[in-house]
Scaffold this motif. Structure first.
Motif, PDB file in Angstrom:
ATOM      1  N   GLY A  11       0.983  -1.206   0.088  1.00 39.64           N
ATOM      2  CA  GLY A  11       0.015  -0.181  -0.068  1.00 39.64           C
ATOM      3  C   GLY A  11       0.870   1.871   0.014  1.00 39.64           C
ATOM      4  N   HIS A  12       1.684   1.475   0.268  1.00 38.95           N
ATOM      5  CA  HIS A  12       2.832   2.314   0.908  1.00 38.95           C
ATOM      6  C   HIS A  12       3.424   3.016  -0.901  1.00 38.95           C
ATOM      7  CE1 HIS A  12       5.988   5.472   2.662  1.00 38.95           C
ATOM      8  NE2 HIS A  12       6.176   4.758   1.881  1.00 38.95           N
ATOM      9  N   SER A  13       3.515   1.325  -1.573  1.00 40.56           N
ATOM     10  CA  SER A  13       4.689   1.575  -2.866  1.00 40.56           C
ATOM     11  C   SER A  13       3.334   2.362  -3.698  1.00 40.56           C
ATOM     12  CB  SER A  13       5.030   0.811  -3.164  1.00 40.56           C
ATOM     13  OG  SER A  13       4.974   0.717  -4.174  1.00 40.56           O
ATOM     14  N   ARG A  14       2.064   1.919  -3.512  1.00 40.50           N
ATOM     15  CA  ARG A  14       0.559   2.639  -4.189  1.00 40.50           C
ATOM     16  C   ARG A  14       0.413   4.247  -3.898  1.00 40.50           C
ATOM     17  NH1 ARG A  14      -3.071  -1.063  -7.048  1.00 40.50           N
ATOM     18  NH2 ARG A  14      -4.456   0.885  -5.890  1.00 40.50           N
ATOM     19  N   ALA A  15       0.558   3.994  -2.856  1.00 39.21           N
ATOM     20  CA  ALA A  15       0.502   5.789  -2.357  1.00 39.21           C
ATOM     21  C   ALA A  15       1.919   6.140  -3.207  1.00 39.21           C
ATOM     22  CB  ALA A  15       0.160   5.979  -1.330  1.00 39.21           C
ATOM     23  N   PRO A 130     -11.153  10.253   6.085  1.00 42.33           N
ATOM     24  CA  PRO A 130      -9.714  10.580   6.331  1.00 42.33           C
ATOM     25  C   PRO A 130     -10.032  10.863   7.533  1.00 42.33           C
ATOM     26  CG  PRO A 130     -10.593  11.168   4.578  1.00 42.33           C
ATOM     27  CD  PRO A 130     -11.479  10.682   4.879  1.00 42.33           C
ATOM     28  N   GLN A 131      -9.669  11.132   8.832  1.00 42.67           N
ATOM     29  CA  GLN A 131      -8.983  11.208  10.377  1.00 42.67           C
ATOM     30  C   GLN A 131      -9.392  12.140  10.271  1.00 42.67           C
ATOM     31  OE1 GLN A 131      -5.354   9.496  12.397  1.00 42.67           O
ATOM     32  NE2 GLN A 131      -4.964   8.406  10.472  1.00 42.67           N
ATOM     33  N   ALA A 132      -9.662  12.711  11.381  1.00 42.58           N
ATOM     34  CA  ALA A 132     -10.459  14.480  11.890  1.00 42.58           C
ATOM     35  C   ALA A 132      -9.282  15.391  12.197  1.00 42.58           C
ATOM     36  CB  ALA A 132     -10.700  14.348  13.506  1.00 42.58           C
ATOM     37  N   SER A 251      -6.374  12.633  -0.105  1.00 42.97           N
ATOM     38  CA  SER A 251      -5.421  12.526   0.491  1.00 42.97           C
ATOM     39  C   SER A 251      -4.181  13.148  -0.702  1.00 42.97           C
ATOM     40  CB  SER A 251      -4.123  11.403   0.882  1.00 42.97           C
ATOM     41  OG  SER A 251      -2.671  10.890   0.827  1.00 42.97           O
ATOM     42  N   VAL A 252      -4.171  12.064  -2.253  1.00 43.50           N
ATOM     43  CA  VAL A 252      -3.333  13.132  -2.782  1.00 43.50           C
ATOM     44  C   VAL A 252      -4.426  14.550  -3.515  1.00 43.50           C
ATOM     45  CG1 VAL A 252      -2.803  13.018  -5.768  1.00 43.50           C
ATOM     46  CG2 VAL A 252      -3.125  10.533  -4.265  1.00 43.50           C
ATOM     47  N   GLY A 253      -5.592  14.754  -3.416  1.00 50.31           N
ATOM     48  CA  GLY A 253      -5.827  15.825  -3.641  1.00 50.31           C
ATOM     49  C   GLY A 253      -5.420  17.315  -3.279  1.00 50.31           C
ATOM     50  N   GLN A 254      -4.417  16.821  -2.088  1.00 55.23           N
ATOM     51  CA  GLN A 254      -4.283  18.283  -0.775  1.00 55.23           C
ATOM     52  C   GLN A 254      -3.000  18.307  -1.980  1.00 55.23           C
ATOM     53  OE1 GLN A 254      -5.856  19.781   1.690  1.00 55.23           O
ATOM     54  NE2 GLN A 254      -7.350  17.641   0.652  1.00 55.23           N
ATOM     55  N   LEU A 255      -2.498  17.744  -2.833  1.00 54.56           N
ATOM     56  CA  LEU A 255      -1.599  18.509  -3.683  1.00 54.56           C
ATOM     57  C   LEU A 255      -2.108  19.255  -4.616  1.00 54.56           C
ATOM     58  CD1 LEU A 255       0.019  15.185  -5.489  1.00 54.56           C
ATOM     59  CD2 LEU A 255       0.761  16.825  -3.767  1.00 54.56           C
ATOM     60  N   GLN A 256      -3.264  19.468  -4.643  1.00 54.13           N
ATOM     61  CA  GLN A 256      -3.472  21.281  -5.812  1.00 54.13           C
ATOM     62  C   GLN A 256      -3.135  22.544  -4.736  1.00 54.13           C
ATOM     63  OE1 GLN A 256      -7.670  19.145  -7.180  1.00 54.13           O
ATOM     64  NE2 GLN A 256      -7.750  19.008  -5.237  1.00 54.13           N
ATOM     65  N   LEU A 257      -3.361  22.497  -3.442  1.00 53.12           N
ATOM     66  CA  LEU A 257      -3.421  23.610  -2.589  1.00 53.12           C
ATOM     67  C   LEU A 257      -1.611  24.196  -3.105  1.00 53.12           C
ATOM     68  CD1 LEU A 257      -3.260  22.439   1.044  1.00 53.12           C
ATOM     69  CD2 LEU A 257      -4.565  23.998  -0.039  1.00 53.12           C
ATOM     70  N   LEU A 258      -0.698  23.065  -3.661  1.00 55.10           N
ATOM     71  CA  LEU A 258       0.381  23.898  -4.055  1.00 55.10           C
ATOM     72  C   LEU A 258       0.375  24.436  -5.392  1.00 55.10           C
ATOM     73  CD1 LEU A 258       2.909  21.086  -3.234  1.00 55.10           C
ATOM     74  CD2 LEU A 258       2.257  23.044  -2.290  1.00 55.10           C
ATOM     75  N   ARG A 294      -1.461  14.527   4.288  1.00 50.93           N
ATOM     76  CA  ARG A 294      -1.160  12.768   3.698  1.00 50.93           C
ATOM     77  C   ARG A 294      -1.240  12.614   5.216  1.00 50.93           C
ATOM     78  NH1 ARG A 294       4.729  11.127   0.877  1.00 50.93           N
ATOM     79  NH2 ARG A 294       3.477   9.206   0.342  1.00 50.93           N
ATOM     80  N   ARG A 295      -0.261  12.877   5.894  1.00 50.23           N
ATOM     81  CA  ARG A 295      -0.502  11.912   7.284  1.00 50.23           C
ATOM     82  C   ARG A 295      -1.492  10.915   8.138  1.00 50.23           C
ATOM     83  NH1 ARG A 295       4.288  12.486  11.904  1.00 50.23           N
ATOM     84  NH2 ARG A 295       3.026  10.182  13.501  1.00 50.23           N
ATOM     85  N   PHE A 296      -2.227  12.024   7.342  1.00 46.55           N
ATOM     86  CA  PHE A 296      -4.055  11.225   8.833  1.00 46.55           C
ATOM     87  C   PHE A 296      -4.724  11.179   7.418  1.00 46.55           C
ATOM     88  CE2 PHE A 296      -1.141  14.069  11.440  1.00 46.55           C
ATOM     89  CZ  PHE A 296      -1.525  13.013  12.296  1.00 46.55           C
ATOM     90  N   ALA A 297      -4.503  10.847   5.852  1.00 46.24           N
ATOM     91  CA  ALA A 297      -5.523  10.944   5.529  1.00 46.24           C
ATOM     92  C   ALA A 297      -6.374   9.623   5.458  1.00 46.24           C
ATOM     93  CB  ALA A 297      -4.851  10.820   3.704  1.00 46.24           C
ATOM     94  N   ARG A 298      -5.568   8.491   5.763  1.00 43.41           N
ATOM     95  CA  ARG A 298      -6.177   7.184   5.755  1.00 43.41           C
ATOM     96  C   ARG A 298      -6.514   7.201   7.162  1.00 43.41           C
ATOM     97  NH1 ARG A 298      -5.939   4.466   0.689  1.00 43.41           N
ATOM     98  NH2 ARG A 298      -4.272   5.895  -0.145  1.00 43.41           N
ATOM     99  N   ALA A 299      -8.115   6.592   7.144  1.00 44.06           N
ATOM    100  CA  ALA A 299      -9.196   6.186   8.309  1.00 44.06           C
ATOM    101  C   ALA A 299      -8.099   5.364   9.454  1.00 44.06           C
ATOM    102  CB  ALA A 299     -10.345   5.524   8.004  1.00 44.06           C
ATOM    103  N   VAL A 300      -8.827   5.449  10.363  1.00 40.11           N
ATOM    104  CA  VAL A 300      -7.972   4.399  11.953  1.00 40.11           C
ATOM    105  C   VAL A 300      -8.657   3.320  11.996  1.00 40.11           C
ATOM    106  CG1 VAL A 300      -6.910   4.312  13.914  1.00 40.11           C
ATOM    107  CG2 VAL A 300      -6.784   6.434  12.765  1.00 40.11           C
ATOM    108  N   PRO A 301      -8.395   1.902  11.738  1.00 34.81           N
ATOM    109  CA  PRO A 301      -8.355   0.652  11.329  1.00 34.81           C
ATOM    110  C   PRO A 301      -8.503   0.391  12.587  1.00 34.81           C
ATOM    111  CG  PRO A 301      -6.036   0.494  10.200  1.00 34.81           C
ATOM    112  CD  PRO A 301      -6.476   1.553  10.380  1.00 34.81           C
ATOM    113  N   VAL A 302     -10.801   0.280  12.868  1.00 38.08           N
ATOM    114  CA  VAL A 302     -11.686  -0.546  13.680  1.00 38.08           C
ATOM    115  C   VAL A 302     -10.659  -2.144  14.705  1.00 38.08           C
ATOM    116  CG1 VAL A 302     -13.239  -1.131  14.956  1.00 38.08           C
ATOM    117  CG2 VAL A 302     -12.968   0.646  13.036  1.00 38.08           C
ATOM    118  N   ARG A 303     -10.751  -1.588  15.688  1.00 34.63           N
ATOM    119  CA  ARG A 303      -9.633  -3.469  15.915  1.00 34.63           C
ATOM    120  C   ARG A 303     -10.801  -4.083  16.513  1.00 34.63           C
ATOM    121  NH1 ARG A 303      -4.882  -1.319  20.537  1.00 34.63           N
ATOM    122  NH2 ARG A 303      -3.925  -0.396  18.992  1.00 34.63           N
ATOM    123  N   GLN A 304     -10.414  -5.239  15.750  1.00 31.40           N
ATOM    124  CA  GLN A 304     -11.836  -6.362  16.737  1.00 31.40           C
ATOM    125  C   GLN A 304     -11.372  -6.629  17.419  1.00 31.40           C
ATOM    126  OE1 GLN A 304     -13.247  -7.532  13.830  1.00 31.40           O
ATOM    127  NE2 GLN A 304     -12.902  -5.718  12.485  1.00 31.40           N
TER     128      GLN A 304
END
Length: 306
Positions: A11-15, A130-132, A251-258, A294-304
């Motif tokens: 996933g890191h490589s894809r991101a 995304p996270q808060a 996440s990637v959409g934030q690049l538009q700020l530049l 970018r760091r907080f774009a992914r939702a936190v996984p819910v622990r089972q």
């Protein structure tokens, strides 16, 4: 194209790949408003809108035929229509009309609101959560750009500003919808099919809006038309939709700020419009906000449990 399985491409490589592709798209899009500003100085905004869609749509149709792409299924037609209305018609037309009232250096700062628009539609249409903290960084980045715009005269033209705000809403929806489709259709295929879908309307309108003569149209205006037709309307989306699909819409959409700052630099170089020194300070703040988002774009996984 080399195909990767989920196991062979982490996933890191894809991101990371998505962010690189998205950044290339942003760099290409950064020239859109300066090129449009140049084009509307010699061409009617309506003609510019329909002509760029006709040119790009024709090229997209050729690509689809050459590579023998499979036609979209019925459930893809409505989303493709939304993409066409958002990024093929809505954003180009509204910005072209706005640039008759405001400068490209003024209009380009509104792009700072586009990441928020894209992220909101990414949640509504793409199912992202995304996270808060992501929303905090996204809002801070957008506020920094808007504050920069206010400092440099946001009151220049209420009509021009209203048109740009409408363009941002239309574009955010088109980006999010296109990214969602890109996950199974492919990036360049999505924009190509959306362009082809618009051809039955755009071709007759191009004929109707065709200028009586091009004698008074400068070469610069024609080059502006060429840029927005080839790069802004087609090539940029190849990278942009791929980036959104791989790295996430919000996440990637934030690049538009530049994009406003790349665009302002181009406006200063090409159109000799004033670029204030404070832009450097705001750019640093925006880059920090992009990194935080970018760091907080992914939702936190819910622990089972258990």
């Amino acid at each position: 194209m080399i195909q990767h399985s989920k196991n062979s491409q982490p996933g890191h490589s894809r991101a990371s790949s998505g962010w690189v592709s998205g950044l290339v798209g942003v760099l290409i899009f950064s020239g859109s408003l300066p090129a449009t500003r140049i084009a509307v100085q010699g061409l009617d905004p309506i003609f510019l809108t329909v002509a760029r869609a006709t040119i790009a749509g024709t090229l997209g149709l050729i690509l689809l035929l050459v590579f023998r792409e499979t036609r979209p299924v019925r459930r893809d037609l409505l989303p493709l229509l939304i993409v066409a209305l958002g990024v093929v018609v809505g954003f180009p037309l509204l910005t072209a009309l706005a640039l008759r009232h405001i400068t490209s250096a003024h209009a380009v700062v509104f792009i700072g609101l586009l990441p928020l628009s894209t992220a909101i539609f990414g949640v509504l249409r793409g199912g992202e959560r995304p996270q808060a903290a992501f929303w905090l960084f996204s809002a801070l980045g957008s506020c920094a750009v808007v504050a920069f715009a206010v400092r440099n005269g946001l009151h220049a033209s209420p009509l021009g500003d209203a048109l740009m705000l409408a363009a941002i809403v239309a574009c955010g929806l088109g980006y999010a919808e296109g990214a969602r489709l890109s996950r199974h259709l492919g990036g360049w295929q999505v924009i190509s099919w959306a362009l082809v879908l618009s051809l039955p309307v755009m071709v007759p309108l191009t004929w109707w809006a065709w200028p009586a003569s091009f004698a008074g149209v400068s070469q610069a205006a024609l080059w502006g038309l060429a840029y927005v037709s080839l790069f802004s309307m087609l090539i940029g989306f190849v990278f942009w939709y791929r980036g959104l699909a791989l790295g996430g819409i919000a996440s990637v959409g934030q690049l538009q700020l530049l994009q406003p700052f790349f665009g302002l630099l181009l406006a200063g170089v090409l159109l000799h419009e004033q670029v204030p020194p404070v832009m450097i300070v705001v750019t640093v703040i925006v880059v920090a906000c992009v990194a935080g988002a970018r760091r907080f774009a992914r939702a936190v996984p819910v622990r089972q449990a258990g």
